[in-house]
Design an enzyme around this catalytic site. Structure first.
Site, mmCIF file in Angstrom:
data_model
loop_
_atom_site.group_PDB
_atom_site.id
_atom_site.type_symbol
_atom_site.label_atom_id
_atom_site.label_comp_id
_atom_site.label_asym_id
_atom_site.label_seq_id
_atom_site.Cartn_x
_atom_site.Cartn_y
_atom_site.Cartn_z
ATOM 1 N N CYS A 44 -43.028 20.950 9.934
ATOM 2 C CA CYS A 44 -42.492 21.039 11.365
ATOM 3 C C CYS A 44 -43.199 22.279 11.798
ATOM 4 O O CYS A 44 -43.035 22.600 12.785
ATOM 5 C CB CYS A 44 -40.970 21.335 11.196
ATOM 6 S SG CYS A 44 -40.282 22.767 10.479
ATOM 7 N N CYS A 88 1.007 -1.128 0.027
ATOM 8 C CA CYS A 88 -0.152 -0.009 -0.063
ATOM 9 C C CYS A 88 0.897 1.298 0.222
ATOM 10 O O CYS A 88 1.649 1.373 0.811
ATOM 11 C CB CYS A 88 -0.882 -0.062 1.356
ATOM 12 S SG CYS A 88 -1.969 1.525 1.182
ATOM 13 N N CYS A 95 -49.228 44.354 24.415
ATOM 14 C CA CYS A 95 -50.031 45.469 24.050
ATOM 15 C C CYS A 95 -49.250 46.977 24.263
ATOM 16 O O CYS A 95 -48.320 46.939 25.010
ATOM 17 C CB CYS A 95 -51.259 45.386 25.160
ATOM 18 S SG CYS A 95 -52.536 46.869 25.083
ATOM 19 N N CYS A 147 -46.153 62.880 33.500
ATOM 20 C CA CYS A 147 -45.332 62.855 34.693
ATOM 21 C C CYS A 147 -43.746 62.563 34.588
ATOM 22 O O CYS A 147 -42.917 62.606 35.503
ATOM 23 C CB CYS A 147 -45.795 62.045 35.732
ATOM 24 S SG CYS A 147 -45.556 60.382 35.498
#
Length: 503
Positions: free
Chosen positions: A246, A128, A304, A294
């Protein structure tokens, strides 16, 4: 979630898509009264799309590869490489292959020696070149290019390419300078199951990435793909919002979260403008404001915009800081930017100041709805506990208290829509259509504020508010549909005039 929630695997090919669509082409009649029912029609802001699972995508690839293999007479592994090389354009592949086989195979990284069988072999006297192992009985492997290495080195090489580098369709032979590609058969022979499974996942991703009509859902850990026929050239007239199985809403054109009614080009310009230091350096983003009466410091803790100062009990609007008593009346103009008179166009400083003031008007409202959406979501997480408490106190079933869930989802959706209406309005040229758009925007905004107030009521009041909340939820959703439908028709008919070029 099972595949049964989606289309069957057979629906993925083109022929079956046509058959599915044709189910609605015939007119339907009532047997008793002979009444003709109209074919269901999409709204102007809706687009056709389909969601596919990982297994459906894998099967679609296999069917196309098998078809090409039967036509060309090549092994399926080689046809898979060819199809990926041609980005799944079957007709183009077949035409070019029949004209010049060797040229097509070479360009795709395939060898002309298709007859040779890939297998693991023991070669006498082999060493190899990677690990220099030359022991007797060493198992080896080579592609059709005949560059041979030991099985252990080949397996390590494939694991590195697939798991570490994320390669799949373009893994080349380990030999330097060799362009021969590793096919799926070699992967099955050499790679362990975990690597082979990862290889298949990566192949699916390349399949979706290569096709213009497919896009992966961008939600975290989602493995579904969406099929939509809207192309880049249509994005100036259509905002292609799709919904994955999903539950994630996103734009098929740019992949960002749903930004209707704003086209992708305006979204890109708006985001860049908001990120530009020259625009934002002069605006201080804060979560607190002073009471206009104030001057006490007030922090917003809900979605909100109706604020009440705890110190002096003054009621005012968080957005425009005007008296709340004027909101909900005929002179309610919180959403509309009013040009101030007396600005000398020749005075560059005054003109720049007016331009900045206009930008901040829209950005402030855009950012406010983005913040309110987050606060509404946090509020719902707390309200979910209230739903359980309401169920035990009122004797209502869990299904009966789901109206709170519906209201929360509608609020989330409308906040998202309202957020992008201000980016849309920023780039609109002033004309009669702009006033109509702002009227629709105002109506939706007022309806959302009313529903948001009901949503924040104490738990002991929720049972008695059920009918009212259900009515308001339906009304708010209807106002959103009207706004989006009108805006989408204007885009399709090229009625809107913008201060920038969408192309």
């Amino acid at each position: 979630m099972s595949d049964d929630d989606f289309m069957s695997d057979e629906d993925f090919n083109d022929e079956s898509l046509e058959e599915t669509d044709s189910e609605f082409e015939d007119e339907t009649y009532d047997d008793d009264r002979y009444l003709k029912y109209d074919k269901p029609q999409r709204k102007s802001y809706e687009v056709e799309f389909r969601v596919y699972s990982d297994s459906q995508i894998q099967k679609a690839q296999a069917e196309q590869i098998e078809e090409v293999s039967n036509i060309l007479g090549l092994p399926s592994e080689q046809c898979a490489v060819l199809m990926r090389h041609f980005k799944w354009q079957k007709e183009r592949l077949i035409e070019q292959y029949l004209n010049s086989q060797e040229e097509v195979l070479g360009a795709a990284g395939l060898d002309t020696n298709a007859a040779r069988t890939l297998k693991i072999e023991k070669v006498k006297g082999f060493m190899c070149d990677i690990c220099c192992n030359d022991e007797n009985g060493l198992e080896t492997f080579a592609l059709r290019c005949d560059h041979r290495y030991c099985v252990e080195c080949y397996t390590v090489y494939l694991e590195q390419k697939i798991k570490e580098e994320g390669e799949s369709g373009r893994i080349q032979c380990p030999c330097e300078g060799c362009s021969t590609l590793v096919d799926s058969k070699a992967i099955k022979l050499l790679a362990p199951k975990s690597v082979s499974d990862r290889y298949q996942v990566l192949l699916n991703r390349t399949y979706v990435d290569d096709k213009d009509n497919l896009r992966w859902c961008p939600a975290p850990n989602c493995e579904y793909a969406v099929d939509c026929a809207i192309g880049p050239k249509q994005l100036t007239t259509i905002v292609p919002t799709v919904v994955c199985s999903c539950g994630h809403h996103f734009c098929f054109g740019c992949g960002l979260n749903d930004h209707q009614p704003c086209p992708c080009a305006l979204v890109k310009k708006w985001i860049k403008k908001c990120e530009d230091d020259s625009e934002t350096a002069n605006w201080i983003s804060a979560n607190t404001k002073e009471c206009p009466k104030c001057l006490a410091t007030i922090e917003k803790n809900g979605g909100c915009n109706h604020m009440t100062c705890r110190k002096c009990k003054h009621e005012f609007c968080w957005v425009c800081m005007g008296p709340w008593s004027e909101h909900g009346t005929s002179w309610y103009n919180c959403n509309r930017f009013e040009e101030k008179a007396g600005v000398d166009a020749r005075d560059h400083q005054a003109k720049s100041r007016a331009s900045l003031e206009r930008y901040l008007h829209y950005y402030n409202r855009y950012a406010n709805h983005e913040q309110s959406a987050k606060l509404d979501k946090d509020l719902y997480l707390k309200t979910e506990k209230k739903m359980t408490l309401l169920q035990s106190q009122s004797g209502m079933s869990w299904i009966e208290v789901q109206y709170l869930d519906s209201a929360s989802k509608v609020l989330q959706q409308c906040r998202q829509t309202l957020k992008w209406t201000y980016a849309f309005a920023f780039y609109l040229e002033r004309n009669n259509l702009t006033h109509i758009f702002e009227d629709n925007q105002k109506d939706l905004e007022m309806a959302v504020e009313t529903l948001s107030e009901l949503f924040e009521r104490p738990v002991e009041q929720l049972a008695s508010l059920k009918v009212e909340m259900m009515d308001k939820t339906a009304y708010v959703n209807n106002r959103r549909i009207i706004l989006l439908d009108d805006t989408a028709k204007g885009l399709l008919e090229d009625k809107w005039n913008f201060t920038v070029d969408l192309n």
